[in-house]
Design a protein around this motif. Structure first.
Motif, PDB file in Angstrom:
ATOM      1  N   ALA A 341       0.805  -1.219   0.000  1.00 26.84           N
ATOM      2  CA  ALA A 341       0.000   0.000   0.000  1.00 26.84           C
ATOM      3  C   ALA A 341       0.836   1.266   0.000  1.00 26.84           C
ATOM      4  O   ALA A 341       0.320   2.365  -0.191  1.00 26.84           O
ATOM      5  N   THR A 342       2.146   1.125   0.219  1.00 26.71           N
ATOM      6  CA  THR A 342       3.039   2.275   0.249  1.00 26.71           C
ATOM      7  C   THR A 342       4.212   2.017  -0.688  1.00 26.71           C
ATOM      8  O   THR A 342       4.370   0.920  -1.223  1.00 26.71           O
ATOM      9  N   ASN A 343       5.039   3.047  -0.878  1.00 24.49           N
ATOM     10  CA  ASN A 343       6.230   2.925  -1.718  1.00 24.49           C
ATOM     11  C   ASN A 343       7.475   3.117  -0.877  1.00 24.49           C
ATOM     12  O   ASN A 343       7.531   4.043  -0.056  1.00 24.49           O
ATOM     13  N   GLU A 344       8.454   2.245  -1.107  1.00 26.64           N
ATOM     14  CA  GLU A 344       9.748   2.374  -0.448  1.00 26.64           C
ATOM     15  C   GLU A 344      10.855   2.360  -1.493  1.00 26.64           C
ATOM     16  O   GLU A 344      10.676   1.843  -2.606  1.00 26.64           O
ATOM     17  N   GLU A 345      11.989   2.892  -1.123  1.00 27.31           N
ATOM     18  CA  GLU A 345      13.106   2.996  -2.059  1.00 27.31           C
ATOM     19  C   GLU A 345      13.566   1.636  -2.568  1.00 27.31           C
ATOM     20  O   GLU A 345      13.974   1.496  -3.720  1.00 27.31           O
ATOM     21  N   GLY A 346      13.482   0.622  -1.754  1.00 28.84           N
ATOM     22  CA  GLY A 346      13.973  -0.688  -2.157  1.00 28.84           C
ATOM     23  C   GLY A 346      12.936  -1.567  -2.843  1.00 28.84           C
ATOM     24  O   GLY A 346      13.200  -2.761  -3.095  1.00 28.84           O
ATOM     25  N   ASP A 347      11.795  -1.033  -3.178  1.00 30.90           N
ATOM     26  CA  ASP A 347      10.729  -1.859  -3.753  1.00 30.90           C
ATOM     27  C   ASP A 347      11.103  -2.424  -5.118  1.00 30.90           C
ATOM     28  O   ASP A 347      10.705  -3.539  -5.465  1.00 30.90           O
ATOM     29  N   ARG A 348      11.841  -1.664  -5.923  1.00 32.90           N
ATOM     30  CA  ARG A 348      12.232  -2.168  -7.238  1.00 32.90           C
ATOM     31  C   ARG A 348      13.064  -3.422  -7.107  1.00 32.90           C
ATOM     32  O   ARG A 348      12.883  -4.384  -7.857  1.00 32.90           O
ATOM     33  N   GLU A 349      13.966  -3.450  -6.125  1.00 31.12           N
ATOM     34  CA  GLU A 349      14.775  -4.650  -5.906  1.00 31.12           C
ATOM     35  C   GLU A 349      13.905  -5.839  -5.493  1.00 31.12           C
ATOM     36  O   GLU A 349      14.114  -6.971  -5.945  1.00 31.12           O
ATOM     37  N   LEU A 350      12.905  -5.573  -4.652  1.00 34.14           N
ATOM     38  CA  LEU A 350      11.999  -6.643  -4.232  1.00 34.14           C
ATOM     39  C   LEU A 350      11.221  -7.174  -5.432  1.00 34.14           C
ATOM     40  O   LEU A 350      11.055  -8.395  -5.590  1.00 34.14           O
ATOM     41  N   LEU A 351      10.747  -6.297  -6.285  1.00 34.44           N
ATOM     42  CA  LEU A 351      10.021  -6.726  -7.473  1.00 34.44           C
ATOM     43  C   LEU A 351      10.921  -7.546  -8.392  1.00 34.44           C
ATOM     44  O   LEU A 351      10.512  -8.596  -8.914  1.00 34.44           O
ATOM     45  N   ASP A 352      12.141  -7.072  -8.574  1.00 32.72           N
ATOM     46  CA  ASP A 352      13.073  -7.809  -9.432  1.00 32.72           C
ATOM     47  C   ASP A 352      13.361  -9.194  -8.864  1.00 32.72           C
ATOM     48  O   ASP A 352      13.428 -10.189  -9.607  1.00 32.72           O
ATOM     49  N   GLU A 353      13.540  -9.271  -7.552  1.00 36.22           N
ATOM     50  CA  GLU A 353      13.782 -10.567  -6.912  1.00 36.22           C
ATOM     51  C   GLU A 353      12.584 -11.492  -7.074  1.00 36.22           C
ATOM     52  O   GLU A 353      12.732 -12.706  -7.277  1.00 36.22           O
ATOM     53  N   THR A 354      11.390 -10.915  -6.993  1.00 36.15           N
ATOM     54  CA  THR A 354      10.169 -11.711  -7.132  1.00 36.15           C
ATOM     55  C   THR A 354      10.109 -12.366  -8.505  1.00 36.15           C
ATOM     56  O   THR A 354       9.896 -13.585  -8.631  1.00 36.15           O
ATOM     57  N   PHE A 355      10.319 -11.576  -9.541  1.00 34.21           N
ATOM     58  CA  PHE A 355      10.221 -12.127 -10.893  1.00 34.21           C
ATOM     59  C   PHE A 355      11.391 -13.044 -11.222  1.00 34.21           C
ATOM     60  O   PHE A 355      11.230 -14.009 -11.982  1.00 34.21           O
ATOM     61  N   LYS A 356      12.564 -12.792 -10.640  1.00 35.42           N
ATOM     62  CA  LYS A 356      13.690 -13.712 -10.867  1.00 35.42           C
ATOM     63  C   LYS A 356      13.407 -15.061 -10.223  1.00 35.42           C
ATOM     64  O   LYS A 356      13.686 -16.123 -10.806  1.00 35.42           O
ATOM     65  N   LEU A 357      12.848 -15.036  -9.008  1.00 33.81           N
ATOM     66  CA  LEU A 357      12.493 -16.284  -8.334  1.00 33.81           C
ATOM     67  C   LEU A 357      11.452 -17.047  -9.146  1.00 33.81           C
ATOM     68  O   LEU A 357      11.544 -18.269  -9.325  1.00 33.81           O
ATOM     69  N   MET A 358      10.468 -16.327  -9.658  1.00 32.48           N
ATOM     70  CA  MET A 358       9.448 -16.969 -10.481  1.00 32.48           C
ATOM     71  C   MET A 358      10.059 -17.556 -11.745  1.00 32.48           C
ATOM     72  O   MET A 358       9.728 -18.674 -12.154  1.00 32.48           O
ATOM     73  N   GLN A 359      10.959 -16.809 -12.366  1.00 38.14           N
ATOM     74  CA  GLN A 359      11.588 -17.289 -13.597  1.00 38.14           C
ATOM     75  C   GLN A 359      12.456 -18.516 -13.332  1.00 38.14           C
ATOM     76  O   GLN A 359      12.386 -19.512 -14.072  1.00 38.14           O
ATOM     77  N   ASP A 360      13.249 -18.475 -12.301  1.00 38.92           N
ATOM     78  CA  ASP A 360      14.149 -19.595 -11.992  1.00 38.92           C
ATOM     79  C   ASP A 360      13.380 -20.869 -11.692  1.00 38.92           C
ATOM     80  O   ASP A 360      13.878 -21.976 -11.930  1.00 38.92           O
TER      81      ASP A 360
END
Length: 487
Positions: A341-360
């Motif tokens: 519900a909010t935005n944090e500076e590190g959110d892009r890294e979390l999103l990238d990690e999410t999709f990398k985990l899904m891809q792997d």
């Protein structure tokens, strides 16, 4: 109501004759009713039950022309797979006219209604297989909240049509405020016809973008608005895992709608390089390439509109909204998909990690986000349904720790977050194998599965526990399904 009672108008037919060819649809021998969409019918004030009667069956199969209809096929050109293809046009579609609705005009178009002057080497027909896919996906996308053309009625016939094999003919009655495409403008630019280019641009602005005003700057404003809508549309595609498959400029709507459902697909085992179109041997229209290709297509539109815009700098300024609009929209959508519900500076890294985990792990795109909504911040022992989507359980566990930490920082409440995520992440999408089952039954004169699947897809965010089978992982045989441009 009868077909002759339809209060059809013909706004596109009021353009000069160079924009289209007037012609009558080719009758479909012994047509039969397959399905109709209640929500689409409601948009144009029709009773979906009436669409099964002989009068409307004849109209929507091309076997009769309504009293107020001025049927026509439109001309346009375009880039196909990045290469200029020259003149194209409605090779198997005929516009019947438009109906006034509370939200503006809605054109009715028959797809598969026979040869036109723009058919080139084609037969002007659509086959039942591809028509079922377009009918279902048009309505599925609308239910997902994604801008799209609509599908009103699907009819069929035992008339043979030759593709890779012998199939049978079908007609989809499509609906859209307008079927004008990027390629409609490219057509007149490529022929050095500035007067026709201006007539078309003025028609689109006056009817669909009146807020852009009447001054000479309206054409740059049009490009800016279309560019922004296109960027936002493709962000919505990415967020739901939809792959168009044929993002040619002649398949790009000037209104920012999803247009022309051919070899589309929804992401299952996540792979950003996935290509849903078997014909796309170089992967131009892969999932990961859709955002940049959308930008490329807007450049093609800008080039076509440049004689009206005047200055290259003004066209470039209009195009510059694409990347910020896409980034803002996809960021908003992905935050919602993760229940943030909010935005944090590190959110892009979390999103990238999410999709990398899904891809792997080739995790199923739709099931991952849907099950993520049930995650409890302080109860990792209940993660099994979500965790089971991953081969690398330790990798998932490490990711889940970081995700939970992020949720705690914004004091996320499980019940509130789950409610929002269930309205954001669909349970039901049009998986290829579901469409294939419906197609095979329909090819054996059983249309019940088409209608059942339509009813499920009309409510993609609802749990529908009685329909859980439609949300299951695809069976092994589904991995062998291929969809190409042939239809």
């Amino acid at each position: 109501m009868t077909a002759d009672d339809l209060p059809l108008r013909n706004s596109f037919a009021q353009l000069p004759p160079a924009f289209y060819t007037r012609l009558i649809p080719t009758p479909l021998p012994a047509p039969y009713f397959v399905a109709a969409s209640g929500p689409a019918a409601a948009l144009v004030g029709l009773d979906v039950r009436e669409l099964e009667n002989d009068d409307f069956l004849a109209l929507f199969s091309g076997n009769r022309v309504a009293a107020r209809s001025e049927p026509l096929a439109a001309v346009y050109s375009g880039h196909q797979f990045g290469v200029w293809a020259g003149q194209l046009g409605d090779g198997r579609a005929i516009l019947l006219g438009d109906l006034a609705t509370a939200n503006g005009p809605m054109e009715l178009q028959l797809k598969g209604s026979g040869k036109t002057p723009y058919s080139r080497m084609g037969d002007g027909r659509a086959v039942l297989r591809s028509s079922i896919r377009e009918f279902l996906c048009s309505e599925a996308m609308a239910a997902l909240g994604i801008p799209t053309t609509r599908a009103l009625v699907l009819t069929g016939s035992n008339q043979p049509v030759i593709r890779e094999t012998i199939e049978t003919a079908s007609v989809v009655t499509r609906m859209s405020p307008s079927f004008v495409r990027f390629g409609s403008f490219e057509h007149w630019h490529s022929r050095n016809k500035p007067d026709e280019l201006r007539v078309l641009a003025d028609y689109v602005i006056d009817n669909f973008y009146p807020e852009l005003g009447t001054g000479p700057e309206r054409y740059a404003k049009l490009l800016r608005e279309v560019t922004q809508r296109t960027a936002q549309l493709i962000a919505q595609w990415q967020a739901v895992g939809f792959m168009h498959g044929v993002m040619n400029t002649d398949n790009m709507s000037i209104l920012g709608l999803t247009l022309d459902y051919g070899p589309f697909g929804f992401m299952e085992a996540f792979d950003p390089d996935h290509i849903c179109n078997h014909t796309d041997s170089h992967g131009r229209y892969s999932y990961a390439n859709q955002p940049p290709v959308g930008h490329w297509n807007c450049y093609a539109l800008a080039n076509a509109l440049l004689p009206l815009i005047g200055k290259v700098e003004d066209a470039q300024q209009a195009l510059d909204v694409y990347q910020p609009a896409f980034t803002k929209k996809i960021d908003e959508l992905l935050h919602a998909k993760l229940g943030l519900a909010t935005n944090e500076e590190g959110d892009r890294e979390l999103l990238d990690e999410t999709f990398k985990l899904m891809q792997d792990n080739h995790a199923d795109f739709t099931l991952f986000f849907r099950r993520l909504g049930a995650l409890q911040v302080d109860a990792p022992e209940h993660d099994a349904p979500l965790r089971d989507l991953f081969i690398d359980r330790a990798g998932f566990d490490a990711w889940a720790v970081r995700y939970r930490e992020r949720l705690r920082r914004e004091h996320s409440v499980d019940t509130v977050r789950r409610e929002h995520m269930m309205r954001t992440n669909p349970k039901y999408i049009l998986r290829n194998y579901l469409a294939q089952v419906a197609i095979e039954r329909a090819q054996n004169d059983d249309f019940s599965e088409v209608r059942k699947l339509l009813s499920v897809l009309e409510h993609p965010y609802d749990d529908q526990p009685e329909n859980d089978a439609y949300a299951a992982l695809p069976p092994d045989w589904a991995s062998h399904l291929e969809v190409s441009c042939s239809s």
